[in-house]
Enzyme design. Structure first.
Site, PDB file in Angstrom:
ATOM      1  N   SER A 206     100.438  14.850  55.652  1.00  0.00           N
ATOM      2  CA  SER A 206     100.880  13.897  54.642  1.00  0.00           C
ATOM      3  C   SER A 206      99.923  12.706  54.683  1.00  0.00           C
ATOM      4  O   SER A 206      98.764  12.845  55.087  1.00  0.00           O
ATOM      5  CB  SER A 206     102.330  13.473  54.900  1.00  0.00           C
ATOM      6  OG  SER A 206     102.839  12.708  53.838  1.00  0.00           O
ATOM      7  N   ASP A 312      90.090   7.318  57.148  1.00  0.00           N
ATOM      8  CA  ASP A 312      89.132   8.312  57.595  1.00  0.00           C
ATOM      9  C   ASP A 312      87.723   7.886  57.185  1.00  0.00           C
ATOM     10  O   ASP A 312      87.374   8.057  56.028  1.00  0.00           O
ATOM     11  CB  ASP A 312      89.474   9.704  57.069  1.00  0.00           C
ATOM     12  CG  ASP A 312      89.853   9.713  55.580  1.00  0.00           C
ATOM     13  OD1 ASP A 312      90.340   8.689  55.067  1.00  0.00           O
ATOM     14  OD2 ASP A 312      89.675  10.768  54.953  1.00  0.00           O
ATOM     15  N   GLU A 496      85.929   1.779  44.728  1.00  0.00           N
ATOM     16  CA  GLU A 496      86.900   2.184  45.743  1.00  0.00           C
ATOM     17  C   GLU A 496      87.046   1.158  46.861  1.00  0.00           C
ATOM     18  O   GLU A 496      88.141   0.918  47.370  1.00  0.00           O
ATOM     19  CB  GLU A 496      86.447   3.529  46.315  1.00  0.00           C
ATOM     20  CG  GLU A 496      87.307   4.091  47.419  1.00  0.00           C
ATOM     21  CD  GLU A 496      86.661   5.283  48.093  1.00  0.00           C
ATOM     22  OE1 GLU A 496      87.397   6.110  48.629  1.00  0.00           O
ATOM     23  OE2 GLU A 496      85.409   5.373  48.086  1.00  0.00           O
TER      24      GLU A 496
END
Length: 565
Positions: A206, A312, A496
């Site tokens: 998730s 990440d 982003e």
């Protein structure tokens, strides 16, 4: 995977008993879970491995998103028969047997648009609809339209969408907010949880659990009806995060649940698979090979679990910030995740009460209170004066300050005096000319200095405001918005992530080039524009001067980022 149980017997604690009662409520909405779609690395086996290893495409995600034109078993059989024949062309074979993802059309905004007009014009551009998908497509169908982040991200992402939804709500697009809540509820009903994104290769994990906050956001428009409607799905998601708790003894971990020696229950990030990620296949294999002292499966699991965290990658998960192969995500108890779990428990209590189940509401309140005590006991570094992650290997709170430390403030779980210390730490160590630094470490990873990310800017801004620290909150918004505006003025796009060591520069590092669009940046920018400008004088661009503190604003830190946590 469990750690060894202690030899002495443990008494059954109150908290697991509460959890048993809460889980009992799930039977009312338990549904048949269909066969889980298989990810492409399993469907295509050696063909997938070979295509990725020869780097047929610059971005490993391209082939992970490719759609087989026929039964993958037949394609694989043909591949095995042809691959050793003279003149075999792998690229031609792939082009014949797969439909590759289309490059998105580059959006060219109309001339002269303000920042707000640009964002409002992007919502339809970023909206997708996939009620039906091809049988072997890695893309998972969703019943309602949804907003994607942009760039290489052609699917909906879990935690991204909460911040996108904040902007949609700010723009009055409550229909789109309702659609996306319905989509996530559908995923919970179908798969038992909300996957990282709506791809088969994301189903094993998730992301930061924001679904309850999404429902709470929708309830601002629809009232308690939204809380009651989605209570079963919120309960089911809670069961997913707490899966395995009933079998844990003190000092053990199971999937996403951690039970400390004093029986405190907290959570960690976890991926159910321990193989390379299909969307980053070659990179993960290289990372594992670079550290022969660790089992490859252990490194793969920690890489995947870091992806589940949303961070990440980051020095936050690593023993050596310069070596990704030292990350050990699964042995770290994150402060942001447990803050979100606290908030989920509080919203579950509110929703249960709205549904007329006061007994269940009390059970969730008990769970939330216990978790809050756990956060204050284990996720506060008293020596440093900030919230931090807990290390399961050293049995100590870590020393590194990251933007995740603001999450207890965001969910109102922090003690007042500690929130004040967090304001000081934020101003001293994280605030930069272009916004809030993610960490103070320069590792080359994208969730480290000098990058700043929109969701973390908003969590910090809102969290500090919750505790009366408006000046620091407004300065974060002001510095970040200035960065966004300067970049937009030059490049006519939102991106982003941003380099916060300056203004007007997109961020770098990580596994892929900088992406534009960009869902969560759009959402947070709208929220911040409406925060810094008075309601009677709303602004469509960032004002030229600080709207709240006209003279001396809080000066951001100019210290160099440190090489180690």
């Amino acid at each position: 995977m469990k750690s060894p149980a202690p030899s002495r017997p443990q008494k059954m604690a109150l908290i697991p008993a509460c959890i048993f009662l809460c889980f009992a409520a799930l039977s009312v909405q338990a549904e048949e879970t269909p066969v889980t779609p298989q990810p492409p690395d399993i469907l295509l086996g050696p063909l997938f491995n070979d295509v990725q290893n020869v780097k047929l495409f610059p971005d490993q995600k391209t082939f992970a998103d490719a759609v087989p034109n026929s039964d993958p078993l037949m394609i694989l059989a043909d591949y095995r028969m042809q691959q050793n024949q003279s003149g075999f062309d792998l690229r031609h074979f792939v082009n014949v047997n797969f439909t590759l993802p289309k490059e998105g059309e580059k959006y060219v905004p109309p001339e002269g648009q303000s920042l707000r007009e640009h964002i409002d014009g992007l919502w339809p551009v970023l909206t997708r609809s996939t009620e039906n998908t091809e049988k072997w497509d890695s893309l998972l169908p969703l019943p309602e339209p949804y907003v994607v982040p942009g760039g290489r991200f052609r699917e909906v992402y879990y935690w991204d969408n909460y911040f996108t939804m904040l902007g949609l709500a700010e723009s009055g697009h409550w229909d789109k907010v309702a659609d996306m809540v319905a989509n996530f509820a559908h995923e919970i009903n179908t798969y038992g949880h909300i996957p990282n994104g709506n791809r088969s290769y994301y189903l094993s994990r998730s992301q930061p659990p924001f679904f309850a906050l999404m429902v709470e956001l929708l309830a601002q428009h629809e009232g308690d009806a939204a809380l009651k409607q989605y209570l079963p799905q919120m309960q089911k998601e809670y069961a997913y995060w707490m899966d395995g708790v009933e079998n844990l003894q003190a000092g053990q971990q199971e999937k996403r649940v951690v039970k400390l020696q004093d029986s405190t229950l907290l959570n960690r990030y976890w991926d159910d698979r321990d193989t390379p990620r299909p969307e980053s296949w070659v990179e993960d294999i290289a990372t594992a090979k670079s550290n022969p002292n660790r089992p490859a499966t252990e490194i793969y699991r920690d890489l995947r679990s870091a992806a589940a965290s949303g961070w990440d990658f980051s020095s936050r998960w690593m023993d050596n910030p310069q070596q990704l192969n030292t990350l050990r995500t699964t042995s770290i108890v994150p402060v942001d995740l447990n803050s979100l779990m606290f908030k989920m428990e509080k919203i579950l209590a509110r929703a249960s009460k709205a549904a007329g189940d006061n007994a269940m509401a009390n059970q969730y309140e008990t769970l939330a209170n216990a978790r809050q005590k756990g956060i204050e006991k284990y996720l506060w570094n008293d020596q440093q004066g900030w919230y931090a992650d807990y290390d399961l290997k050293s049995h100590k709170v870590r020393n590194q300050l990251t933007a995740a430390a603001l999450f207890p403030l965001y969910v109102n779980a922090a003690a007042k005096d500690r929130a004040n210390k967090m304001a000081t730490a934020t101003k001293t160590h994280l605030l930069q000319p272009g916004g809030l630094n993610t960490t103070s470490v320069k590792s080359g990873q994208q969730w480290d200095a000098p990058n700043g990310w929109a969701p973390l800017q908003w969590v910090a801004t809102e969290g500090l405001q919750n505790y009366g620290q408006k000046e620091v909150a407004m300065d974060i918004s002001w510095h970040f918005l200035t960065n966004v505006q300067h970049t937009y003025d030059r490049e006519k796009k939102l991106v982003e992530k941003y380099d916060v060591s300056t203004t007007g520069t997109g961020g770098g590092g990580g596994e892929y080039p900088l992406q534009d669009g960009f869902g969560w940046t759009n959402g947070v920018t709208l929220k911040m524009l409406d925060l810094i400008c008075p309601k009677e004088q709303p602004c469509d661009n960032v004002p030229a001067t600080h709207p709240t503190v006209k003279s001396a604003t809080t000066q951001p830190s100019t210290k160099e980022a440190q090489p180690t946590p």
